[in-house]
Design a protein around this motif. Structure first.
Motif, PDB file in Angstrom:
ATOM      1  N   UNK A   1       8.573 -33.862  20.115  1.00  0.00           N
ATOM      2  CA  UNK A   1       9.307 -34.932  19.359  1.00  0.00           C
ATOM      3  C   UNK A   1       9.166 -34.827  17.955  1.00  0.00           C
ATOM      4  N   UNK A   2       8.706 -33.605  17.487  1.00  0.00           N
ATOM      5  CA  UNK A   2       8.880 -33.309  16.214  1.00  0.00           C
ATOM      6  C   UNK A   2       7.589 -33.473  14.999  1.00  0.00           C
ATOM      7  N   UNK A   3       6.317 -34.110  15.820  1.00  0.00           N
ATOM      8  CA  UNK A   3       5.186 -34.724  15.056  1.00  0.00           C
ATOM      9  C   UNK A   3       4.270 -33.444  15.113  1.00  0.00           C
ATOM     10  N   UNK A   4       3.662 -33.126  13.602  1.00  0.00           N
ATOM     11  CA  UNK A   4       2.719 -32.126  13.451  1.00  0.00           C
ATOM     12  C   UNK A   4       1.480 -32.489  14.297  1.00  0.00           C
TER      13      UNK A   4
ATOM     14  N   UNK B   1       0.925 -34.415  26.810  1.00  0.00           N
ATOM     15  CA  UNK B   1       1.202 -35.425  25.566  1.00  0.00           C
ATOM     16  C   UNK B   1       1.480 -34.631  24.466  1.00  0.00           C
ATOM     17  N   UNK B   2       0.203 -33.560  24.409  1.00  0.00           N
ATOM     18  CA  UNK B   2       0.445 -32.605  22.957  1.00  0.00           C
ATOM     19  C   UNK B   2       1.866 -31.948  23.062  1.00  0.00           C
ATOM     20  N   UNK B   3       2.301 -31.593  24.100  1.00  0.00           N
ATOM     21  CA  UNK B   3       3.439 -31.073  24.146  1.00  0.00           C
ATOM     22  C   UNK B   3       4.782 -31.879  23.919  1.00  0.00           C
ATOM     23  N   UNK B   4       4.654 -33.214  24.353  1.00  0.00           N
ATOM     24  CA  UNK B   4       5.671 -34.105  24.074  1.00  0.00           C
ATOM     25  C   UNK B   4       5.556 -34.594  22.675  1.00  0.00           C
ATOM     26  N   UNK B   5       4.491 -34.617  21.953  1.00  0.00           N
ATOM     27  CA  UNK B   5       4.285 -35.033  20.511  1.00  0.00           C
ATOM     28  C   UNK B   5       5.080 -33.956  19.633  1.00  0.00           C
TER      29      UNK B   5
ATOM     30  N   UNK C   1       2.944 -45.077   9.732  1.00  0.00           N
ATOM     31  CA  UNK C   1       3.064 -44.465   8.264  1.00  0.00           C
ATOM     32  C   UNK C   1       3.130 -42.824   8.683  1.00  0.00           C
ATOM     33  N   UNK C   2       3.657 -42.253   7.757  1.00  0.00           N
ATOM     34  CA  UNK C   2       3.904 -40.756   7.795  1.00  0.00           C
ATOM     35  C   UNK C   2       2.558 -40.001   7.868  1.00  0.00           C
ATOM     36  N   UNK C   3       1.396 -40.661   7.241  1.00  0.00           N
ATOM     37  CA  UNK C   3       0.171 -40.013   7.273  1.00  0.00           C
ATOM     38  C   UNK C   3      -0.634 -40.783   8.389  1.00  0.00           C
ATOM     39  N   UNK C   4      -0.248 -41.677   9.380  1.00  0.00           N
ATOM     40  CA  UNK C   4      -0.849 -42.138  10.411  1.00  0.00           C
ATOM     41  C   UNK C   4      -1.253 -41.129  11.419  1.00  0.00           C
ATOM     42  N   UNK C   5      -2.501 -41.361  11.972  1.00  0.00           N
ATOM     43  CA  UNK C   5      -2.953 -40.416  13.206  1.00  0.00           C
ATOM     44  C   UNK C   5      -3.124 -41.428  14.362  1.00  0.00           C
TER      45      UNK C   5
ATOM     46  N   UNK D   1       2.773 -42.948  23.304  1.00  0.00           N
ATOM     47  CA  UNK D   1       2.163 -42.287  22.234  1.00  0.00           C
ATOM     48  C   UNK D   1       3.341 -41.911  21.099  1.00  0.00           C
ATOM     49  N   UNK D   2       4.324 -41.231  21.743  1.00  0.00           N
ATOM     50  CA  UNK D   2       5.497 -40.946  21.004  1.00  0.00           C
ATOM     51  C   UNK D   2       6.194 -42.271  20.198  1.00  0.00           C
ATOM     52  N   UNK D   3       6.161 -43.577  20.875  1.00  0.00           N
ATOM     53  CA  UNK D   3       6.425 -44.437  20.221  1.00  0.00           C
ATOM     54  C   UNK D   3       5.625 -44.866  19.289  1.00  0.00           C
ATOM     55  N   UNK D   4       4.192 -44.932  19.590  1.00  0.00           N
ATOM     56  CA  UNK D   4       3.133 -45.254  18.382  1.00  0.00           C
ATOM     57  C   UNK D   4       3.452 -44.501  17.309  1.00  0.00           C
ATOM     58  N   UNK D   5       3.503 -43.268  17.432  1.00  0.00           N
ATOM     59  CA  UNK D   5       3.475 -42.336  16.297  1.00  0.00           C
ATOM     60  C   UNK D   5       4.951 -42.642  15.413  1.00  0.00           C
ATOM     61  N   UNK D   6       6.137 -43.008  16.090  1.00  0.00           N
ATOM     62  CA  UNK D   6       7.118 -43.413  15.314  1.00  0.00           C
ATOM     63  C   UNK D   6       6.970 -44.541  14.525  1.00  0.00           C
TER      64      UNK D   6
END
Length: 155
Positions: free
Chosen positions: A45-48, A38-42, A20-24, A12-17
């Motif tokens: 990793x600096x994701x809102x 996963x919530x904690x890992x995100x 786009x900045x507004x992607x979910x 999920x972290x790799x997918x988020x990286x």
């Protein structure tokens, strides 16, 4: 993006990286403990928090509730016996030009050897045939690690 099989959040972290900045990222897993990890890992990793939506439950119960044609990618890393069913849902969920990926397509080589008749190998071969034969998909099988089967939904 939709991720089936959250694990500890690494993919999920790799997918988020890659988004786009507004992607979910919408991620689905049957194990609430994994979703919390996963919530904690995100977060670490600096994701809102608004960049991911974690949904507990069995994928085949959750996926029908997601928006038709609303996703650019469906990444499957869960129960391989259900991959063919995930493909059906992915075709509904993906926009034209969207990508579906299945991790572990080789099943440690078993799926590529007709001598192996275990249920997982048989289902993975069925998946590979379904992806190959679908006029709605342009497939590629990547020999990375344990095999990554990907296909673009044609327009």
């Amino acid at each position: 993006m939709v991720e089936i099989g959250t694990g500890t959040g690494v993919s999920g972290i790799h997918l988020l990286r890659g988004m786009r900045a507004d992607g979910v990222l919408t991620t689905v897993d049957t194990e609430p403990d994994r979703l919390q990890l996963a919530r904690e890992a995100y977060r670490e990793a600096g994701f809102a928090a608004n960049r991911s939506r974690v949904i507990p439950g069995r994928a085949l119960d959750v996926l029908p509730r997601l928006t038709d044609g609303g996703y650019d990618l469906v990444f499957c890393d869960a129960d391989r016996l259900e991959y063919v069913d995930y493909l059906d849902e992915a075709l509904r969920l993906l926009r034209p030009g969207g990508l579906v990926c299945f991790e572990g397509a080789f099943a440690r080589g078993r799926a590529l050897d007709a001598a192996h008749q275990d249920p997982e190998s048989l289902r993975l071969r069925e998946l590979m045939r379904a992806v190959r034969d679908s006029p709605r998909l342009a497939p590629v099988l990547l020999p990375t690690d344990d095999g990554l089967l990907c296909a673009v939904r044609r327009k």
